[in-house]
Scaffold this active site. Structure first.
Site, PDB file in Angstrom:
ATOM      1  CG  ASP A  15     -33.095 -26.545  20.566  1.00 27.95           C
ATOM      2  OD1 ASP A  15     -32.510 -27.527  21.054  1.00 27.95           O
ATOM      3  OD2 ASP A  15     -33.582 -25.624  21.247  1.00 27.95           O
ATOM      4  CG  MET A  28     -42.591 -26.785  21.047  1.00 25.00           C
ATOM      5  SD  MET A  28     -42.299 -27.767  19.543  1.00 25.00           S
ATOM      6  CE  MET A  28     -43.640 -27.202  18.484  1.00 25.00           C
ATOM      7  CG  HIS A 174     -30.801 -23.965  27.351  1.00 27.95           C
ATOM      8  ND1 HIS A 174     -31.104 -25.271  27.032  1.00 27.95           N
ATOM      9  CD2 HIS A 174     -29.723 -24.011  28.169  1.00 27.95           C
ATOM     10  CE1 HIS A 174     -30.252 -26.066  27.644  1.00 27.95           C
ATOM     11  NE2 HIS A 174     -29.398 -25.333  28.322  1.00 27.95           N
ATOM     12  CG  ASP A 179     -29.642 -23.850  22.021  1.00 28.80           C
ATOM     13  OD1 ASP A 179     -28.721 -23.022  22.058  1.00 28.80           O
ATOM     14  OD2 ASP A 179     -30.280 -24.210  23.033  1.00 28.80           O
TER      15      ASP A 179
END
Length: 200
Positions: A15, A28, A174, A179
């Site tokens: 994730d 990212m 999140h 996750d």
């Protein structure tokens, strides 16, 4: 003629959290991963998703960001500009970790849905390390896996419509590692599920 030996697949739930829709213009900000299990010619064996994990927060690579996307993760870009790992370092460490946990097997990234996370992950791996431990196509989308087993159109699939016993009991926070672990459990349940009307 003897059947060719099948090399096992090591499934790794990944994730990522990012500050926009695509890599390059956007960054990212974190990556989390958890080993979900292994599949060989005899079937699938689930792993404890908390046993082998990886997590890094990354320095943003540009100035652009979408406030709504940034808000989802709750990460602080200003802090990450100072404290975040350099992408080259973080992605090299990630690749080494993937190779280590996949010794004797071929690593396969899995995600829900995989498309967004894979787009960032593959772009970052190629951009900052020059290679991907998953190759160019070593990803599996859990949403597609469920749609196929359930006999449903892909766009009809949302987690809220899945049988409760397939879902992880963990919260979707999140936070990339939380996750990834949650999704590893979902993946294991999906791999063991025979379809509607069958026990998991």
């Amino acid at each position: 003629m003897a059947a060719r030996r099948i090399k096992p697949s090591r499934y790794i739930s990944v994730d990522i959290e990012a500050d926009g829709p695509i890599p390059g213009p956007y960054s990212m900000l974190s990556i989390g991963a958890a080993v979900a299990g292994v599949q060989d010619g005899d079937g699938f064996t689930a792993a404890d998703p908390e046993e082998r994990t990886f997590y890094r927060e990354l320095r943003p690579i540009g100035e652009e960001f979408v406030p709504e996307a940034l808000a989802v993760s709750g990460l602080d870009r200003e802090r990450l500009l100072v404290e975040g790992s350099e992408p080259t370092v973080a992605l090299t460490e990630f690749s080494e970790w993937v190779r280590e946990v996949s010794a004797g097997a071929q690593p396969v990234m899995c995600g829900y849905p995989a498309s967004y996370d894979w787009t960032f992950l593959y772009w970052y791996l190629i951009r900052f390390t020059g290679a991907s431990p998953f190759g160019h196509s070593g990803c599996l989308d859990m949403k597609t896996l469920y749609a196929t087993k359930a006999g449903l159109p892909l766009r009809a699939v949302v987690k809220g419509t899945m049988p409760r016993e397939l879902l992880s009991r963990r919260r979707h926070t999140h936070h990339a590692l939380d996750d990834a672990v949650e999704q590893a459990e979902l993946f294991a349940h999906l791999m063991e599920w025979q379809g509607p009307g069958s026990p998991r």
